[in-house]
Enzyme design. Sequence first.
Site, PDB file in Angstrom:
ATOM      1  CD  GLN A 101      -1.098  -0.373   3.722  1.00 42.07           C
ATOM      2  OE1 GLN A 101      -1.185   0.449   4.627  1.00 42.07           O
ATOM      3  NE2 GLN A 101      -1.787  -1.521   3.712  1.00 42.07           N
ATOM      4  CG  HIS A 103      -0.493   5.686   3.860  1.00 42.63           C
ATOM      5  ND1 HIS A 103      -1.651   4.944   3.900  1.00 42.63           N
ATOM      6  CD2 HIS A 103       0.418   5.003   4.604  1.00 42.63           C
ATOM      7  CE1 HIS A 103      -1.444   3.858   4.633  1.00 42.63           C
ATOM      8  NE2 HIS A 103      -0.211   3.880   5.066  1.00 42.63           N
ATOM      9  CD  GLU A 120       2.226   4.331   8.079  1.00 41.43           C
ATOM     10  OE1 GLU A 120       1.291   4.117   8.856  1.00 41.43           O
ATOM     11  OE2 GLU A 120       2.331   3.761   6.975  1.00 41.43           O
ATOM     12  CG  HIS A 178       4.141   1.083   3.613  1.00 43.01           C
ATOM     13  ND1 HIS A 178       3.741   2.286   3.066  1.00 43.01           N
ATOM     14  CD2 HIS A 178       3.182   0.754   4.520  1.00 43.01           C
ATOM     15  CE1 HIS A 178       2.599   2.661   3.620  1.00 43.01           C
ATOM     16  NE2 HIS A 178       2.237   1.747   4.499  1.00 43.01           N
ATOM     17  NE  ARG A 198      -6.557  -3.208   1.247  1.00 45.94           N
ATOM     18  CZ  ARG A 198      -7.794  -2.752   1.444  1.00 45.94           C
ATOM     19  NH1 ARG A 198      -8.671  -2.775   0.471  1.00 45.94           N
ATOM     20  NH2 ARG A 198      -8.140  -2.285   2.622  1.00 45.94           N
TER      21      ARG A 198
END
Length: 322
Positions: A101, A103, A120, A178, A198
């Site tokens: 996936q 982001h 993150e 990642h 995804r």
Amino acid sequence: MLYPLKFNPLFEERIWGGDQLRRKMDKKLPEGKLIGESWELSAVPGNVSVVANGKLAGNSLEELIEVYMGELVGDKIYNKFGLLFPLLIKLIDAQDALSIQVHPNDKLALERHNSYGKTEMWYVIDSEKDAELCLGFNRPVTKEEYLRHVADGTLADILARMPVKPDNAYFIPAGAIHAIGKGILIAEIQQTSDITYRVFDWNRVDKNGKGRELHTDLAADAINFAPDQHYDVTHKPEMNRSVNLVECPYFTTNVIEVKGQLVRSYEALDSFVIYMILEGNLTLKWNGGSETAVKGETILIPACIEQVTLEGEGKLLEIYID
């Protein structure tokens, strides 16, 4: 007067989840479900954390910010984010591998979803032998090459794989492709965003034979294809010292091992502080009271508390916005 706040965890069932959060982090999970995530501190709409301890028990995080504003989160943070708490704190149990996936960054997330992006970091609490992560590409890859591998189902062949062990830490900026591999228990710190594109889900299907939705078109414009990106931010914990792991515009994260007594001073910090207790049993003392802190708990220290004394033995992550 504000005090260190604990919140009721929000358990999220996932196809790749398991029971490590019960076995290793002492969480009281619902029976018969594969729990992949414990949202320890969340302001995501529809999943807002509620206080579990003290006189403010039953109040939501949003309600507290509305009343206490900068006293709770810090004046600069309140002026920027208003009632939105800017971080989402999770524990993740990857009994099976998560999807590959990516982001979006702030700019793309604002354009598409009127949301913040998702940068993150991960801190590995525990892992099985031979566990690994996928982080970035294993060689320079163009967007066109990437799309060909997505189309023929060989995306995993061009991803960089990293073996992991407990106490490893990784920084995953928005745009980094990642996946968390199976057999890993992770503490995750991220921007308040639940946007995930995804790309590949290992041809996995649910009990009805249906695969999860993919977002390949959206992901193609979100991925950062720049070569030589660095993700590993591992630093060995040191006794009674705060060791920095990540310092970025969205959060700062330190790891601390405590034995005996440690004083943490926050007078110059215009920010809340979050403690994620990874090991042990600690007592938090401040001017006004004390609170126990045990493995598996996450605690929000309001910005108005200028000093905390940690007593006991344990390991924790210390998180704030600098």
